[in-house]
Design an enzyme around this catalytic site. Structure first.
Site, PDB file in Angstrom:
ATOM      1  CG  HIS A 130      -1.773   0.991   1.304  1.00  0.00           C
ATOM      2  ND1 HIS A 130      -1.668   2.352   1.614  1.00  0.00           N
ATOM      3  CD2 HIS A 130      -3.272   1.128   1.214  1.00  0.00           C
ATOM      4  CE1 HIS A 130      -2.608   3.225   1.710  1.00  0.00           C
ATOM      5  NE2 HIS A 130      -3.644   2.178   1.191  1.00  0.00           N
TER       6      HIS A 130
ATOM      7  CE1 TYR B  20     -11.967   1.157   5.304  1.00  0.00           C
ATOM      8  CE2 TYR B  20     -11.061   2.609   6.787  1.00  0.00           C
ATOM      9  CZ  TYR B  20     -10.971   1.755   5.736  1.00  0.00           C
ATOM     10  OH  TYR B  20      -9.684   1.683   5.233  1.00  0.00           O
TER      11      TYR B  20
ATOM     12  CG  HIS C 255      -7.155   0.283  -1.168  1.00  0.00           C
ATOM     13  ND1 HIS C 255      -6.586   0.787  -0.007  1.00  0.00           N
ATOM     14  CD2 HIS C 255      -7.592  -0.762  -0.975  1.00  0.00           C
ATOM     15  CE1 HIS C 255      -6.281  -0.277   0.743  1.00  0.00           C
ATOM     16  NE2 HIS C 255      -6.905  -1.118   0.240  1.00  0.00           N
TER      17      HIS C 255
ATOM     18  CG  ASP D  89      -9.659   3.207   0.637  1.00  0.00           C
ATOM     19  OD1 ASP D  89     -10.098   2.569   1.761  1.00  0.00           O
ATOM     20  OD2 ASP D  89      -8.498   3.766   0.583  1.00  0.00           O
ATOM     21  CG  HIS D  90     -10.962   6.041   3.355  1.00  0.00           C
ATOM     22  ND1 HIS D  90      -9.970   6.855   3.548  1.00  0.00           N
ATOM     23  CD2 HIS D  90     -10.610   4.907   3.670  1.00  0.00           C
ATOM     24  CE1 HIS D  90      -9.199   6.392   4.054  1.00  0.00           C
ATOM     25  NE2 HIS D  90      -9.286   5.055   4.322  1.00  0.00           N
TER      26      HIS D  90
HETATM   27  C1  DNO Z   1      -6.700   3.274   5.473  1.00  0.00           C
HETATM   28  C2  DNO Z   1      -5.803   2.178   4.950  1.00  0.00           C
HETATM   29  C3  DNO Z   1      -4.365   1.991   5.358  1.00  0.00           C
HETATM   30  C4  DNO Z   1      -4.225   0.756   4.981  1.00  0.00           C
HETATM   31  C5  DNO Z   1      -2.747   0.052   5.365  1.00  0.00           C
HETATM   32  C6  DNO Z   1      -2.293  -0.942   4.617  1.00  0.00           C
HETATM   33  O1  DNO Z   1      -7.844   3.453   5.311  1.00  0.00           O
HETATM   34  O2  DNO Z   1      -6.000   2.238   3.509  1.00  0.00           O
HETATM   35  O3  DNO Z   1      -4.536   1.747   6.724  1.00  0.00           O
HETATM   36  O4  DNO Z   1      -4.985  -0.515   5.488  1.00  0.00           O
HETATM   37  O5  DNO Z   1      -1.935   1.291   5.070  1.00  0.00           O
HETATM   38  O6  DNO Z   1      -1.352  -1.602   5.109  1.00  0.00           O
END
Ligand code: DNO
Length: 406
Positions: free
Chosen positions: A239, A377, A304, A360-361
């Site tokens: 990531h 989230y 993501h 994502d989010h």
């Molecule tokens: C946040 C996430 C990060 C991700 C880590 C992966 O929402 O995208 O916390 O899980 O960085 O290791």
């Protein structure tokens, strides 16, 4: 694309039933309760799989654990200090255990000390909802005036230093405390809220580690774990740094396309891949997301999909988390590049031609505002994001009209 949903376990405000109704096809989760560096046992892995496999009434959910996010890399491994070799041995054991349970994709990151960082977790939007925001001026207030890091001023432009001084002078103690808590708090992916002294200790330990050295440690780690990944059939995906620039003077080495090229080239294996997070990378104007997908796509194992809107075109600057199709990344162009990559993989007979994605989010909207989900989230905001992304995906994957025609 395979539509997945991040779930934090039985305490998550969104239940497995909710996830099924959102239309997700798989789960992204981790054993968040296991401390970094400790082995994930077959029992704990099986327990989590069981929790995912049933609805509240005990009937089968029809969805399974698809992606691990994250199997965390301990600070000791990143610094090559203390029991780091033992942590690597434990990491390999966890890899073997998850592979034996049928899992194939592991997302992780190599950010020192702080995982993703924001200065405001509930920034009010004009429509009455809220979202997360990173404000470089507020971050500088924390760094220069609250943490009082030596030499911090030199890391910011004069304009930011002046604005931070002005904002700091106008802040009361509670506001300062709240800001520090937001920055150092346990966001999903990290396990602890750090005291300011703990942050200072961490910074002191990283004091002598340059970006080049951190990158060497990263390659050493990959040289250990990628052969195991190949042996047991796991795909590894790093990531990006979030935000994609150095914070508190700490080295960060996964912020740009050039950073990824270096790491992907250093250990040339299909198992050594990338989590393409459009929200993290999109906070820098020089990251061209559709182009990165076209150029690095064959090593992208996880997506993501998220958008940010930057305040300016500064490399190190402020942004907020916009709606999924809004913001600075052209999401339609990015999804088109993903659909093309999937078609290429399919034609080449790759088993992994369907890449897992998650919305994502999400912004807090409607009833999200009355529930306190994990920051970033919320159920409804993510559901909206997934629905919008799914529409674009469906259109572009359409055999007759989309880019998947070929
Ligand atoms: C946040 C996430 C990060 C991700 C880590 C992966 O929402 O995208 O916390 O899980 O960085 O290791």
């Amino acid at each position: 694309m395979r539509q997945t949903w991040r779930w934090f376990g039985p305490h998550d405000l969104a239940s497995i039933d909710d996830v099924v109704q959102a239309g997700a096809q798989g789960i992204v989760t981790a054993l968040h309760h296991v401390p970094n560096g400790v082995v994930w046992t077959p029992e704990e892995i099986a327990k989590r799989q069981q929790e995912i496999s049933v609805r509240k009434d005990g009937s089968p959910s029809g969805i399974a654990w698809d992606v691990i996010e994250s199997l965390p890399v301990s600070e000791d491994i990143k610094k090559q200090k203390g029991p780091w070799r033992e942590h690597i041995a434990n990491y390999k054991q966890s890899m073997r255990n998850v592979a034996a349970a049928g899992l194939e994709v592991i997302c992780y990151n190599f950010m020192p000390v702080l995982d993703w960082t924001r200065t405001d977790l509930r920034w009010p939007l004009p429509n009455g909802g809220s979202c997360m925001r990173f404000d470089i001026n507020d971050f500088a207030v924390f760094d220069i005036h609250v943490l009082e890091r030596r030499g911090a001023q030199a890391d910011y432009s004069n304009a930011v230093v002046d604005e931070a001084a002005r904002r700091h002078a106008a802040m009361d103690d509670n506001t300062k405390k709240a800001l520090a808590k937001t920055i150092t708090t346990a966001l999903p992916g990290s396990t602890e809220t750090m005291s300011l002294d703990r942050v200072r200790e961490h910074l002191a330990e990283y004091g002598s580690i340059s970006p080049e050295q951190l990158r060497r440690h990263f390659v050493d780690f990959l040289e250990e774990v990628i052969p195991v990944a190949e042996e047991v059939g796991l795909r590894f995906c790093c990531h990006p740094d979030d935000p994609p620039f150095s914070l508190l003077g700490l080295p960060r080495v996964m912020s740009t396309e050039a950073d990824y090229v270096q790491i992907l080239d250093a250990v040339k294996s299909p198992a050594n891949g990338m989590t393409l997070c459009s929200g993290s990378l999109g906070a820098r104007p020089d990251n061209d997301l559709p182009g990165m997908m076209r150029r690095l796509g064959d090593r992208v194992h996880f997506l993501h999909l998220r958008n940010v809107k930057r305040d300016s075109d500064e490399m190190v600057g402020s942004f907020f988390e916009a709606e999924h199709l809004d913001g600075n990344t052209d999401m339609v162009a990015l999804i088109a590049a993903i659909v093309e990559e999937e078609a290429r993989r399919k034609a080449a007979g790759r088993k992994d031609h369907q890449i897992p994605m998650r919305p994502d989010h999400g912004q807090d909207i409607l009833d999200d505002l009355n529930r306190r989900s994990q920051p970033g989230y919320p159920t409804i905001g993510r559901l909206k994001g997934l629905a919008e992304l799914r529409g674009v995906m469906r259109a572009l994957e359409h055999g007759q009209f989309g880019v998947a025609r070929a």
